[in-house]
Design an enzyme around this catalytic site. Structure first.
Site, PDB file in Angstrom:
ATOM      1  CD  GLU A  59      30.510   0.031  17.715  1.00 28.25           C
ATOM      2  OE1 GLU A  59      29.479   1.368  18.925  1.00 28.25           O
ATOM      3  OE2 GLU A  59      31.874   0.624  18.539  1.00 28.25           O
ATOM      4  CB  CYS A  98      35.597   1.530  16.837  1.00 30.30           C
ATOM      5  SG  CYS A  98      34.755   2.816  17.328  1.00 30.30           S
ATOM      6  CB  THR A 104      31.133  12.002  15.349  1.00 34.95           C
ATOM      7  OG1 THR A 104      29.983  11.628  16.523  1.00 34.95           O
ATOM      8  CG2 THR A 104      31.501  13.750  16.154  1.00 34.95           C
ATOM      9  CB  SER A 155      35.549   9.143  24.140  1.00 34.76           C
ATOM     10  OG  SER A 155      35.929   8.121  23.267  1.00 34.76           O
ATOM     11  CG  HIS A 214      39.625   4.683  16.283  1.00 33.29           C
ATOM     12  ND1 HIS A 214      38.459   4.072  15.070  1.00 33.29           N
ATOM     13  CD2 HIS A 214      39.404   5.272  16.640  1.00 33.29           C
ATOM     14  CE1 HIS A 214      37.713   4.418  15.481  1.00 33.29           C
ATOM     15  NE2 HIS A 214      36.930   4.625  16.329  1.00 33.29           N
ATOM     16  CG  ASN A 249      33.639   6.560  13.630  1.00 41.64           C
ATOM     17  OD1 ASN A 249      34.348   5.999  13.764  1.00 41.64           O
ATOM     18  ND2 ASN A 249      33.033   6.845  14.995  1.00 41.64           N
ATOM     19  CB  SER A 253      34.493   3.114  23.849  1.00 41.68           C
ATOM     20  OG  SER A 253      35.103   4.414  22.858  1.00 41.68           O
TER      21      SER A 253
END
Length: 508
Positions: free
Chosen positions: A83, A117, A161, A211, A251, A327, A363
């Protein structure tokens, strides 16, 4: 005929700098433990503007092909999941085709998959399904999937994050790690929990509370659907402690969410059974609505307490890369798989015959739960990737350096009329030997990449001057696949001598 399609080879690339979350806590002026305990994070990889999604994918693919002695002629499909976008039209996959040029192979299917993701999982499924189809019967070549991202956030609560990294996977028949293609359960929704509408900025718009809720809701739907299909296929119910799943990979936006999600598996097991003796302390929560259950802290704490033993044994070991790299978005789940591969080499039976249950989330939203069977030795993959040693031998940066670097990245994405555009491009000082990096972006926005030089004789002399005491940075010899790193005890001396001997034959 069962082709046993799965992962034949694997490799990873990640930036060589990291910042510790404890240092970020002090720098941000927050309570100690807010990031390291509250999020379950330890270190976070980050990259300057000299590394973009194209360069880290080039590095991952190039290393995979060289370590396994593969020819680019052997690849019939290549897909990318990411992404991290640097062009609204030209895909990262096409940029990677520069590595195929010398082989003369341009007959390579596949493009880049984009959905937060989830893109890496979509790329994997596309490649598996291609091999299962009649289209592959007249081709017969391998598929390659690269899953990777550079995750950065604006200053604030979401910045800790972030992370960065890419995983390259060779997909083929008769694999030691085989996907169970009849066991896939998906959940898709239209929701704005995390999205990136500003194309002049890497930073996303994030609704953190929404989220997290979306993630857990997707866990519920996918786990229930997977359980139903498992029962149809095998004639029995599945649960986290039934012994049918030995490892659980998820994930990993941050580690604490993985722990909460595994506890959610247990809650779903509870709801599917009337055995009060198994989970008597959950009975008071049986009749609350699904929506209310996502915000019920008492339920969350009790499920986490009940699931803790399973979490520590069957989940936590595979969160290591995520705890150390942060991440990597599309790469996150697949770094967990690399951890499983690394752990298998240390086990007595290599995990042969074990099933790994995997959950992929992106997402927006897209999610799938699926599984794979370890059907052969993963030792070669563990040794060639050398994941743990490479992670431990990166360079720690200060919180100030981290913040300055992310500001350089922000400036590099400004419109072309900004005098600060593309600041830092071409700086190879933080690029490991043999990796690719961005050298320039011209007036037409065309990107140029170069490969960092391999280790020179002088560098080798410095690295090995003290005999058994090597420099602390990691240097990977791509020709012989031997890693040279800092060794702290005598048990590694044989490895040092072997690395020195092999490198002397190869350096110029």
């Amino acid at each position: 005929m069962d082709k046993r399609i799965g992962i034949v080879a694997s490799e990873a690339y990640f930036p060589q700098r990291y910042v510790s979350h404890s240092a970020l806590e002090e720098y941000d002026g927050v309570k100690a433990g807010k990031y390291s305990v509250g999020l379950g994070c330890e270190r976070m990889a980050f990259a300057g503007p000299e590394e973009d999604i194209n360069s880290i994918c080039l590095s991952a693919l190039d290393s995979l092909m060289e370590k396994y002695g593969l020819s680019y002629k052997d690849i019939g499909r290549m897909e990318v999941g990411t992404e991290t976008i640097v062009d609204k039209s030209k895909s990262t996959k096409t940029t990677l085709m520069q590595l195929f040029k010398d082989s003369g192979n341009s007959d390579v299917l596949g493009v880049t998959n984009i959905n937060a993701c989830y893109g890496g999982t979509a790329a994997i499924f596309n490649t598996i399904d291609w091999m299962e189809s009649s289209a592959w019967e007249t081709d017969g070549r391998y598929g390659v999937v690269i899953c990777g991202d550079i995750a950065v956030y604006e200053p604030g609560p979401a910045r800790p994050t972030g992370g960065a990294g890419a995983v390259a996977l060779l997909i083929g028949p008769n694999a030691p790690l085989v996907f169970e293609n009849k066991l896939r359960s998906s959940h898709f929704e239209d929701v704005y929990d995390f999205y990136k509408p500003d194309l002049n900025c890497e930073y996303p718009y994030v609704d953190g509370k929404l989220s997290n809720e979306c993630y857990l809701r997707a866990v519920d739907h996918c786990y229930q659907g997977y359980s139903s299909k498992f029962q149809q296929l095998f004639g029995k119910e599945i649960s986290i402690d039934s012994g049918d799943c030995n490892h659980f990979l998820l994930h990993q936006p941050y580690t604490k969410l993985v722990q909460k999600s595994f506890a959610r598996y247990l809650y779903n097991d509870f709801l599917s059974t009337r055995n009060l003796e198994k989970y008597p302390t959950l009975e008071e929560f049986r009749n609350i609505s699904a929506q209310d259950s996502y915000s019920n802290r008492d339920l969350e704490k009790e499920c986490m307490r009940l699931a803790d033993r399973g979490y520590q044994q069957q989940v936590f070991p595979y969160t290591y890369a995520g705890r150390q790299l942060g991440n990597s978005y599309t790469g996150s789940l697949w770094f967990a798989l690399l951890c499983l591969i690394a752990e298998s080499a240390e086990s007595n039976n290599g995990f042969i015959g074990d099933r790994a249950l995997m959950f992929s989330y992106g997402s927006g939203l897209a999610a799938t739960m699926f599984s794979c069977i370890i059907d052969g030795s993963l030792k070669e993959q563990a040794e060639k990737c050398d994941l743990y040693n490479r992670i431990e031998n990166r360079r720690e940066a200060t919180a100030e350096e981290f913040t300055e670097t992310l500001e350089k990245r922000r400036l590099s994405h400004l419109p072309e009329n900004d005098e600060n555009a593309f600041v830092g491009s071409g700086d190879a000082s933080n690029i490991p030997p043999g990796a690719f990096y961005l050298t320039s972006v011209d007036e037409k926005k065309r990107r140029v990449y170069e490969r960092s030089p391999v280790m020179s004789q002088q560098e080798f002399n410095v690295a090995t001057a003290a005999g058994g005491s090597l420099r602390s940075y990691h240097t990977s010899c791509r020709s012989c696949n031997i890693s040279v790193r800092k060794f702290s005890n005598s048990s590694h001396l044989n490895g040092i001598r072997l690395a020195q001997k092999s490198l002397r034959k190869l350096v110029r």
